[in-house]
Scaffold this motif. Structure first.
Motif, mmCIF file in Angstrom:
data_model
loop_
_atom_site.group_PDB
_atom_site.id
_atom_site.type_symbol
_atom_site.label_atom_id
_atom_site.label_comp_id
_atom_site.label_asym_id
_atom_site.label_seq_id
_atom_site.Cartn_x
_atom_site.Cartn_y
_atom_site.Cartn_z
ATOM 1 N N THR A 75 9.818 -17.129 -10.021
ATOM 2 C CA THR A 75 9.942 -15.407 -9.946
ATOM 3 C C THR A 75 10.914 -15.028 -9.859
ATOM 4 N N GLN A 171 1.525 -21.222 -12.732
ATOM 5 C CA GLN A 171 1.246 -19.546 -11.732
ATOM 6 C C GLN A 171 1.814 -18.168 -11.803
ATOM 7 N N PRO A 172 0.664 -17.650 -10.597
ATOM 8 C CA PRO A 172 1.484 -15.916 -10.739
ATOM 9 C C PRO A 172 2.312 -15.529 -10.931
ATOM 10 N N PRO A 177 -2.329 -14.045 -14.030
ATOM 11 C CA PRO A 177 -2.652 -14.693 -13.249
ATOM 12 C C PRO A 177 -1.643 -16.386 -13.196
ATOM 13 N N ARG A 205 -4.017 -16.527 -5.345
ATOM 14 C CA ARG A 205 -2.844 -17.089 -5.566
ATOM 15 C C ARG A 205 -3.179 -18.493 -6.529
ATOM 16 N N ARG A 207 -2.862 -21.655 -8.489
ATOM 17 C CA ARG A 207 -2.033 -22.237 -9.593
ATOM 18 C C ARG A 207 -2.561 -23.521 -10.370
ATOM 19 N N GLU A 248 -3.008 -25.760 2.550
ATOM 20 C CA GLU A 248 -3.100 -24.342 2.316
ATOM 21 C C GLU A 248 -4.024 -23.798 3.656
#
Length: 539
Positions: A75, A171-172, A177, A205, A207, A248
């Motif tokens: 990111t 991953q996004p 996505p 979200r 992955r 999560e």
């Protein structure tokens, strides 16, 4: 070790655990100070770590301590500043990060080269990283970032540790996505082997992960990482704490039912089977790295709690998330089995923090490595500086590094580069002045090949402006991979500079008139040879 995804997990865990921070007075009561050696002229003192021989009539001494920072690419947290930048901009940004490392007197950098099943090098096993190129396709950016990164780090005598996330597949990101196969790069391996892929968590979200329980998938991700070790002159292979994903909640499950039913022993619980899968990856990587390049170090930066004492008498005095049970990371076994060369637990908690007090968790890690050949470094939470409570105090990391000295810690890695540059509250300047005031040599490792060079012969020391250039000739025998320059200051000769092998070395600080120097060479594993003859600055 490592990165906002991890940091966010830590923060979430802290909230879920209803973390409380002890009061200011109690935190200040936990201050520790270490005896200091006499400082080099113009610098603060540093912890004594032993002498290395004699420079003329006085002992020469150097600190042995790994100092590094994580340079995070996922990111675009640290670098590149955004995806799709031109080559010259990406290179210029990277060099500025190396300049920062040198200014902080670091001797290692940990660069995120496989953040999401992708690669920062031309790979036969992974697509180019979209955090570099800004797209998900097979087109090359037209240059080799890894070759550039390693060469430039070595030019500054920084160890280059290639940081990989083994199981992350996607991953996004800016190109789409994370779990939509139609949005993956056309050469992504999970398109060809969809049976290797597990999506987690549910929703936007999500992955993709390589199934840790599938031996073929595991071998593939090992091959993908070892490709970089074979192609490039890296000093270390580094993992953070991403193995099985952090839980999560909200009904999300890591759906490896089919893999478990097919491959687990009947007597194994799913937790036992998952831990075995991760253990196998760690053991095999350790073995394969040493078979390929015995001098390359292998280390992991796990979550800072293995298990809590209330769960397991062998655990730490803590009450936080247990990585053994939550992400199936049996760190204790990795250390005790000697599969690692170093371990860097992420101790991103303040001294006095009630769920995981830095001053209580650190001794557990120190005791764990005792009697092993695994070196202990600590992952320091620079990113937390400025938060409320104890982290609003600019001396928090300063005091943590003092505790590290007390417990025999052999180095620190700071998360992350951006926070070091920001220097919030002046905290980075504070701990640099008190703990990193002089250069340090990386710790030696008995388990690595050793071939220390013979003593060089210094031929001249000449003043050039405010600096002094020392000229030398290599001795007969093994070739030096790097050098260490010592300057006599009173009753000792202190380390003042390091560098890669050459014929000239520079003391950048203005030395006193007639200063005397000695030089030594070091092999690839940091083993130091004998010191040279003394040489004094010409009038």
């Amino acid at each position: 070790m490592p990165r906002p995804p991890v940091r966010l997990v830590l923060i979430v865990c802290a909230v879920l655990l209803a973390v409380a921070v002890l009061g200011l007075g109690l935190v200040r009561a936990a201050t520790y100070e270490e005896p200091r050696t006499a400082p080099i002229a113009g610098q603060a003192a540093v912890p004594a770590r032993g002498t290395v021989g004699r420079c003329g009539q006085v002992p020469a001494r150097a600190t042995r301590e790994l100092r590094g920072m994580w340079l995070t690419t996922v990111t675009n947290i640290d670098w590149p500043s955004r995806p799709g930048l031109p080559e010259d901009r990406v290179k210029a940004e990277y060099l500025r990060w190396l300049d920062l490392a040198v200014a902080q007197r670091h001797n290692a950098i940990f660069v995120h080269v496989r953040p999401s099943g992708d690669a920062f090098w031309p790979s036969d096993h992974a697509p180019w990283s979209e955090w570099l190129t800004g797209r998900r396709d097979a087109r090359s950016p037209g240059w080799d970032p890894m070759a550039f990164m390693v060469a430039e780090a070595h030019a500054r005598n920084l160890e280059f540790h290639a940081w990989f996330n083994p199981y992350r597949g996607s991953q996004p990101g800016p190109s789409g996505p994370g779990a939509d196969f139609a949005k993956l790069a056309p050469n992504h391996p999970l398109l060809k082997h969809r049976d290797w892929a597990i999506a987690y968590p549910d929703g936007a979200r999500a992955r993709l992960y390589f199934d840790p329980g599938n031996p073929a998938a595991r071998r593939f991700v090992e091959d993908a990482m070892l490709e970089a070790v074979e192609k490039y002159d890296v000093d270390g292979v580094h993992f953070d704490d991403f193995f099985y994903p952090y839980p999560e909640g909200g009904g999300n499950e890591f759906r490896d039912d089919a893999s478990f039913a097919r491959r687990a022993d009947k007597a194994q619980s799913r937790a036992q089977w998952r831990r075995q899968n991760v253990n196998t990856l760690v053991r095999e990587m350790s073995e394969r790295i040493k078979q390929l390049k015995p001098w390359v170090k292998f280390g992991i930066s796990p979550f800072g709690i293995w298990r809590n004492r209330a769960t397991d008498p062998a655990g730490s005095d803590s009450r936080g998330l247990e990585s053994y049970d939550a992400i199936y990371a049996d760190t204790r076994t990795w250390v005790r089995q000697g599969w690692l060369d170093y371990v860097v637990p992420q101790l991103y908690w303040a001294i006095g923090f009630d769920k995981a007090d830095y001053a209580k968790v650190l001794p557990w890690w120190s005791a764990l490595v005792k009697g092993t050949k695994v070196q202990l470094y600590i992952g320091q939470g620079d990113y937390r500086i400025g938060e409320k409570g104890a982290w609003s105090e600019p001396d928090q990391l300063d005091r943590q590094l003092a505790l590290n000295d007390r417990y025999g810690v052999q180095g620190s890695v700071h998360f992350s580069a951006k926070q070091i540059r920001a220097d919030r509250l002046g905290a980075v300047t504070r701990y640099r002045t008190r703990h990193y005031a002089a250069p340090a040599l990386v710790p030696t490792m008995d388990r690595l090949p050793a071939d220390p060079p013979s003593a060089p012969r210094t031929t001249a020391a000449r003043r050039t402006g405010a600096a002094v250039t020392v000229e030398w000739q290599a001795g007969a025998g093994p070739k030096a991979a790097s050098w260490a320059l010592y300057r006599v200051d009173g009753a000792a000769a202190n380390l003042v500079a390091t560098g890669r092998a050459g014929s000239r070395v520079v003391d950048p600080a203005p030395p006193p008139a007639g200063a005397t120097y000695c030089l030594s060479g070091l092999d690839r594993s940091g083993n130091e040879g004998a010191l040279s003859n003394p040489v004094s600055v010409s009038p």
